[in-house]
Design a protein around this motif. Structure first.
Motif, PDB file in Angstrom:
ATOM      1  N   ILE A  47     -19.141  -0.954   9.230  1.00  0.00           N
ATOM      2  CA  ILE A  47     -18.174  -0.557  10.264  1.00  0.00           C
ATOM      3  C   ILE A  47     -17.773   0.877   9.967  1.00  0.00           C
ATOM      4  O   ILE A  47     -17.441   1.211   8.835  1.00  0.00           O
ATOM      5  CB  ILE A  47     -16.959  -1.513  10.245  1.00  0.00           C
ATOM      6  CG1 ILE A  47     -17.405  -2.907  10.668  1.00  0.00           C
ATOM      7  CG2 ILE A  47     -15.854  -1.001  11.157  1.00  0.00           C
ATOM      8  CD1 ILE A  47     -16.323  -3.955  10.619  1.00  0.00           C
ATOM      9  N   ARG A  48     -17.810   1.733  10.949  1.00  0.00           N
ATOM     10  CA  ARG A  48     -17.610   3.176  10.685  1.00  0.00           C
ATOM     11  C   ARG A  48     -16.171   3.646  10.931  1.00  0.00           C
ATOM     12  O   ARG A  48     -15.747   4.643  10.352  1.00  0.00           O
ATOM     13  CB  ARG A  48     -18.571   3.994  11.538  1.00  0.00           C
ATOM     14  CG  ARG A  48     -20.034   3.607  11.361  1.00  0.00           C
ATOM     15  CD  ARG A  48     -20.733   4.439  10.291  1.00  0.00           C
ATOM     16  NE  ARG A  48     -22.020   3.867   9.940  1.00  0.00           N
ATOM     17  CZ  ARG A  48     -23.188   4.278  10.414  1.00  0.00           C
ATOM     18  NH1 ARG A  48     -23.227   5.293  11.257  1.00  0.00           N
ATOM     19  NH2 ARG A  48     -24.308   3.697  10.018  1.00  0.00           N
ATOM     20  N   THR A  49     -15.460   2.983  11.856  1.00  0.00           N
ATOM     21  CA  THR A  49     -14.032   3.275  12.036  1.00  0.00           C
ATOM     22  C   THR A  49     -13.352   1.926  12.273  1.00  0.00           C
ATOM     23  O   THR A  49     -13.986   0.986  12.766  1.00  0.00           O
ATOM     24  CB  THR A  49     -13.742   4.188  13.252  1.00  0.00           C
ATOM     25  OG1 THR A  49     -14.302   3.584  14.407  1.00  0.00           O
ATOM     26  CG2 THR A  49     -14.313   5.590  13.061  1.00  0.00           C
ATOM     27  N   VAL A 108     -13.580 -11.263  11.249  1.00  0.00           N
ATOM     28  CA  VAL A 108     -13.575  -9.833  11.576  1.00  0.00           C
ATOM     29  C   VAL A 108     -15.012  -9.383  11.855  1.00  0.00           C
ATOM     30  O   VAL A 108     -15.259  -8.560  12.747  1.00  0.00           O
ATOM     31  CB  VAL A 108     -12.922  -9.006  10.446  1.00  0.00           C
ATOM     32  CG1 VAL A 108     -13.183  -7.520  10.625  1.00  0.00           C
ATOM     33  CG2 VAL A 108     -11.420  -9.266  10.401  1.00  0.00           C
ATOM     34  N   ALA A 109     -15.965  -9.945  11.122  1.00  0.00           N
ATOM     35  CA  ALA A 109     -17.371  -9.602  11.369  1.00  0.00           C
ATOM     36  C   ALA A 109     -17.774 -10.027  12.783  1.00  0.00           C
ATOM     37  O   ALA A 109     -18.413  -9.262  13.523  1.00  0.00           O
ATOM     38  CB  ALA A 109     -18.263 -10.272  10.330  1.00  0.00           C
ATOM     39  N   LEU A 117     -18.676  -2.614  16.971  1.00  0.00           N
ATOM     40  CA  LEU A 117     -18.100  -1.800  15.887  1.00  0.00           C
ATOM     41  C   LEU A 117     -18.961  -1.851  14.628  1.00  0.00           C
ATOM     42  O   LEU A 117     -18.753  -1.073  13.701  1.00  0.00           O
ATOM     43  CB  LEU A 117     -16.693  -2.304  15.537  1.00  0.00           C
ATOM     44  CG  LEU A 117     -15.637  -2.162  16.626  1.00  0.00           C
ATOM     45  CD1 LEU A 117     -14.410  -3.008  16.308  1.00  0.00           C
ATOM     46  CD2 LEU A 117     -15.230  -0.700  16.776  1.00  0.00           C
ATOM     47  N   ALA A 118     -19.902  -2.799  14.589  1.00  0.00           N
ATOM     48  CA  ALA A 118     -20.719  -2.963  13.383  1.00  0.00           C
ATOM     49  C   ALA A 118     -22.063  -2.265  13.566  1.00  0.00           C
ATOM     50  O   ALA A 118     -22.735  -2.451  14.587  1.00  0.00           O
ATOM     51  CB  ALA A 118     -20.933  -4.448  13.116  1.00  0.00           C
ATOM     52  N   TYR A 119     -22.429  -1.464  12.580  1.00  0.00           N
ATOM     53  CA  TYR A 119     -23.678  -0.696  12.680  1.00  0.00           C
ATOM     54  C   TYR A 119     -24.818  -1.326  11.899  1.00  0.00           C
ATOM     55  O   TYR A 119     -25.913  -0.799  11.871  1.00  0.00           O
ATOM     56  CB  TYR A 119     -23.452   0.744  12.201  1.00  0.00           C
ATOM     57  CG  TYR A 119     -22.721   1.582  13.228  1.00  0.00           C
ATOM     58  CD1 TYR A 119     -23.404   2.485  14.032  1.00  0.00           C
ATOM     59  CD2 TYR A 119     -21.354   1.419  13.422  1.00  0.00           C
ATOM     60  CE1 TYR A 119     -22.733   3.227  14.994  1.00  0.00           C
ATOM     61  CE2 TYR A 119     -20.677   2.158  14.384  1.00  0.00           C
ATOM     62  CZ  TYR A 119     -21.368   3.063  15.165  1.00  0.00           C
ATOM     63  OH  TYR A 119     -20.709   3.787  16.116  1.00  0.00           O
ATOM     64  N   ARG A 120     -24.570  -2.433  11.246  1.00  0.00           N
ATOM     65  CA  ARG A 120     -25.647  -3.078  10.529  1.00  0.00           C
ATOM     66  C   ARG A 120     -26.451  -3.910  11.527  1.00  0.00           C
ATOM     67  O   ARG A 120     -25.934  -4.876  12.086  1.00  0.00           O
ATOM     68  CB  ARG A 120     -25.116  -3.969   9.404  1.00  0.00           C
ATOM     69  CG  ARG A 120     -26.247  -4.614   8.631  1.00  0.00           C
ATOM     70  CD  ARG A 120     -25.758  -5.421   7.465  1.00  0.00           C
ATOM     71  NE  ARG A 120     -26.884  -5.990   6.763  1.00  0.00           N
ATOM     72  CZ  ARG A 120     -27.121  -5.840   5.485  1.00  0.00           C
ATOM     73  NH1 ARG A 120     -26.296  -5.142   4.752  1.00  0.00           N
ATOM     74  NH2 ARG A 120     -28.165  -6.402   4.925  1.00  0.00           N
ATOM     75  N   HIS A 121     -27.699  -3.531  11.715  1.00  0.00           N
ATOM     76  CA  HIS A 121     -28.545  -4.212  12.699  1.00  0.00           C
ATOM     77  C   HIS A 121     -29.876  -4.567  12.078  1.00  0.00           C
ATOM     78  O   HIS A 121     -30.337  -3.869  11.185  1.00  0.00           O
ATOM     79  CB  HIS A 121     -28.746  -3.323  13.937  1.00  0.00           C
ATOM     80  CG  HIS A 121     -27.466  -3.164  14.720  1.00  0.00           C
ATOM     81  ND1 HIS A 121     -26.858  -4.205  15.383  1.00  0.00           N
ATOM     82  CD2 HIS A 121     -26.673  -2.088  14.917  1.00  0.00           C
ATOM     83  CE1 HIS A 121     -25.745  -3.765  15.964  1.00  0.00           C
ATOM     84  NE2 HIS A 121     -25.613  -2.490  15.681  1.00  0.00           N
ATOM     85  N   PRO A 122     -30.540  -5.643  12.507  1.00  0.00           N
ATOM     86  CA  PRO A 122     -30.056  -6.549  13.547  1.00  0.00           C
ATOM     87  C   PRO A 122     -28.872  -7.372  13.055  1.00  0.00           C
ATOM     88  O   PRO A 122     -28.699  -7.564  11.858  1.00  0.00           O
ATOM     89  CB  PRO A 122     -31.264  -7.457  13.800  1.00  0.00           C
ATOM     90  CG  PRO A 122     -32.027  -7.433  12.525  1.00  0.00           C
ATOM     91  CD  PRO A 122     -31.814  -6.084  11.923  1.00  0.00           C
ATOM     92  N   LYS A 123     -28.095  -7.850  14.017  1.00  0.00           N
ATOM     93  CA  LYS A 123     -26.946  -8.676  13.670  1.00  0.00           C
ATOM     94  C   LYS A 123     -27.431  -9.927  12.926  1.00  0.00           C
ATOM     95  O   LYS A 123     -28.373 -10.588  13.388  1.00  0.00           O
ATOM     96  CB  LYS A 123     -26.230  -9.089  14.960  1.00  0.00           C
ATOM     97  CG  LYS A 123     -25.075 -10.003  14.718  1.00  0.00           C
ATOM     98  CD  LYS A 123     -24.460 -10.483  16.018  1.00  0.00           C
ATOM     99  CE  LYS A 123     -23.516 -11.635  15.679  1.00  0.00           C
ATOM    100  NZ  LYS A 123     -23.306 -12.547  16.746  1.00  0.00           N
ATOM    101  N   PRO A 124     -26.841 -10.241  11.781  1.00  0.00           N
ATOM    102  CA  PRO A 124     -27.273 -11.446  11.062  1.00  0.00           C
ATOM    103  C   PRO A 124     -27.103 -12.689  11.946  1.00  0.00           C
ATOM    104  O   PRO A 124     -26.135 -12.786  12.708  1.00  0.00           O
ATOM    105  CB  PRO A 124     -26.324 -11.495   9.861  1.00  0.00           C
ATOM    106  CG  PRO A 124     -25.788 -10.114   9.725  1.00  0.00           C
ATOM    107  CD  PRO A 124     -25.759  -9.528  11.101  1.00  0.00           C
TER     108      PRO A 124
END
Ligand SMILES: NC(=O)C1=CN([C@@H]2O[C@H](COP(=O)(O)OP(=O)(O)OC[C@H]3O[C@@H](n4cnc5c(N)ncnc54)[C@H](OP(=O)(O)O)[C@@H]3O)[C@@H](O)[C@H]2O)C=CC1
Ligand SMILES: CC(=O)C(=O)O
Ligand SMILES: [Mg+2]
Length: 576
Positions: A482-484, A529-530, A538-545
């Protein structure tokens, strides 16, 4: 790296830091707190690691070591000694430290966190044994990146930073404030399972205005007055940029215990550019709003039927008030209607429009009521007749007998939150809240209090402390990239936390889940929150688990000892 899997917090840690190959052997293994297992090394491990003979012949497994630690823990006669003992355990054997903390969380939190950590900060020079964390001073301007490069770990994910100006309710403790980032980050690991080697406590030392410290021969910081000029901002700006340059843009930077003048403006300056939040403003807001939402199940009122009086209009109170406005608006009120339900008292009295005493910042203006000035809190309470009073001004005993009696007169179940830390700064004790209101109070406090029995009923006060919030948010920010961190994440966390309060908790008077459950609570907040972060891009980790529950848990630290196999020492060009 093979690992046992019966961890209290997570089970599939891969030991990324010491990934697959170990270069440390011999006595250095035992000197490295990440690797050290004390007498828990098996005979085979002692042989392959070159430590055979360096330990007594007996094997004492981790269970036995926990028992030994607890024997020692109880032997100490005061909590400061227990704090020193636990810190030395953390320096010696990290897994054992975290296993002890997670298994005895109710007993340990008041030692490694508030209230004892406050005393430890006040005596930091005296109890100083071994440095932990990084010190960056005002004289380091121009060299902050190089100092960050001196930190031995490349994979830092979470930083808690203070400038020591407002340590709990104890005021300016300068560099002695380092105990707070150290303690907060211990909770990141103990409560949410953030990998400890990825955590970095930092003190920004710009001096102190605390004369006692300036004259203290043991003071560990710069002996000069606080820098208040442009150099302060220059240092913080350089620090933020250097952190990102060294650790990447998704490193989490938690601001902690900054003075009021800097806390708000630094949050505004950085919140949309960095992965950062201010725990005292935003973490506190979430925990307090959670407690208020949960208390509605006891008072049987709607949120919008409440009137709140705040003692204090600083970081904590303004943070709570703003999040409360968001919650009230979500319940259907307009912003104007929401603000009308919030009355704030600062050091100059009730915050009203055009107050002759002045002192109104923009944040305070937002909550200024159209009303005649009132100087004293007790007169504000008797005039406003609130349903809830929330204290965060570090003014001990501010909730006096008259206020508590009035609250019980105005309400069937008055909400009374004494959030100031440490215990010595609480607005009232749990005993006072329950006895004076004859058991009517719905009470929570920032530092823990023992249960109180009134009229044959035992009440268990809840701990309204941001420790319920920041570890879970922190873990998710790190692993989901999450970046912000927008305000909505804090409201989401507050709602999640409030729903984790069970009927049986409410029956005991608790508006938070018991501390004994805080590890699972933090994990649940992290998972929710995830989910929120992915839903809101808001989450930049891809692909989404596929499964966020499994994903989050798979990143948590295991407190169980790792098993060291011979392969760890074998790689091309190196054979045992
Ligand atoms: N439970 C928790 O999780 C948390 C608890 N806290 C606790 O809250 C307390 C305050 O922290 P924080 O808000 O960050 O501090 P700030 O310094 O930002 O704010 C303190 C506020 O208290 C007001 N105040 C001071 N004296 C009086 C008085 N006699 N009567 C009324 N108001 C007064 C100040 O007034 P003025 O604006 O006029 O100066 C100011 O508004 C601390 O004890 C801290 O430990 C903080 C964060 C989290
Ligand atoms: C709990 C906390 O963050 C404080 O008292 O400052
Ligand atoms: Mg704080």
């Amino acid at each position: 790296m093979a690992e046992k899997s019966s961890s209290a917090i997570g089970s599939t840690e891969k030991g990324r830091h010491y990934a697959n190959r170990l270069k440390v052997r011999g006595i250095d293994v035992m000197r490295d707190p990440h690797l050290n297992k004390g007498m828990g090394f098996t005979l085979k491990e002692r042989q392959i690691m070159g430590i055979h003979g360096l330990l007594p012949p007996a094997l004492l497994d981790q269970d036995g070591q926990v028992y030994q630690v607890m024997q020692n823990f109880h032997r100490w006669e005061n909590n400061l000694d227990r704090y020193i003992y636990l810190m030395s355990l953390q320096d010696r054997n990290e897994k054992l430290f975290y296993r002890v903390i997670t298994e005895h969380v109710e007993l340990m939190m008041p030692i490694i966190y508030t209230p004892t950590v406050g005393l430890a900060c006040q005596k930091y020079g005296m109890i100083f044994r071994k440095p932990r964390g990084l010190y960056i001073t005002i004289h380091d301007i121009g060299h902050v990146y190089e100092i960050l490069c001196n930190w031995p770990v490349d994979e830092v994910k979470a930083i808690v930073v203070t400038d020591g100006e407002r340590i709990l309710g104890l005021g300016d403790l300068g560099a002695y404030g380092m105990g707070i980032p150290v303690g907060k980050l211990s909770l990141y690991t103990a409560l949410a399972g953030v990998q400890p080697h990825t955590c970095l406590p930092i003190t920004i030392d710009v001096g102190t205005n605390n004369e006692t410290l300036l004259n203290d021969p043991l003071y560990i910081g710069l002996k000069q007055k606080r820098e208040r000029g442009p150099a302060y901002d220059q240092l913080i700006e350089e620090f933020m940029k250097a952190v990102v340059r060294r650790y990447g843009e998704n490193v989490l930077i938690q601001f902690e215990d900054f003075g009021n003048n800097n806390a708000f403006r630094l949050l505004e300056k950085y919140r949309n550019k960095y992965c950062t939040f201010n725990d005292d403003i935003q973490g506190t807001a979430a925990v307090a709003v959670a407690g208020i939402l949960a208390s509605l199940n006891i008072t049987k009122k709607k949120l919008s039927e409440n009137k709140f009086v705040f003692q204090g209009a600083g970081e904590a109170s303004i943070g709570i008030a703003k999040l409360l406005v968001m919650a009230l608006m979500k319940s259907g009120l307009s912003k104007e209607e929401a603000v009308k339900r919030i009355w704030m008292v600062d050091s100059k009295g009730l915050i009203v429009k055009n107050r002759p005493a002045g002192g109104l910042t923009d944040h305070k203006e937002e909550f200024a009521q159209t009303h005649a000035p009132i100087d004293k809190l007790e007169d504000v309470v008797s005039t406003v007749k609130p349903t809830a009073i929330i204290g965060a001004a570090a003014q001990p005993q501010a909730f006096n007998e008259k206020i508590l009696t009035d609250m019980a007169k105005f309400n069937e179940r008055p909400i009374i939150f004494a959030l100031s830390n440490p215990t010595s700064k609480a607005e009232c004790t749990a005993e006072q809240a329950y006895t004076i209101t004859k058991g009517k109070a719905v009470f929570a406090s920032g530092s823990p209090f023992q249960p109180v029995t009134v009229g044959g009923k035992t009440f268990h006060p809840g701990q309204g402390n941001n420790a319920y919030i920041f570890p879970g948010i922190g873990l998710t920010a790190i692993v989901c990239d999450i970046r912000t961190i927008p305000e909505e994440i804090f409201l989401e966390s507050a709602e999640v936390l409030s729903k984790l309060v069970e009927k049986s908790d409410l029956e005991e008077g608790r508006v938070y889940p018991p501390l004994s459950k805080i590890v699972e609570v933090s994990t649940t907040i992290a998972i929710k929150v995830a989910e929120y972060a992915y839903k809101n891009n808001l989450a930049y980790r891809h692909p989404k688990p596929d499964n966020l529950d499994t994903f989050i848990r798979s990143h948590q630290y295991s407190v169980d000892y790792q098993t060291f196999e011979p392969e760890l020492y074998e790689w091309p060009g190196h054979k045992l």
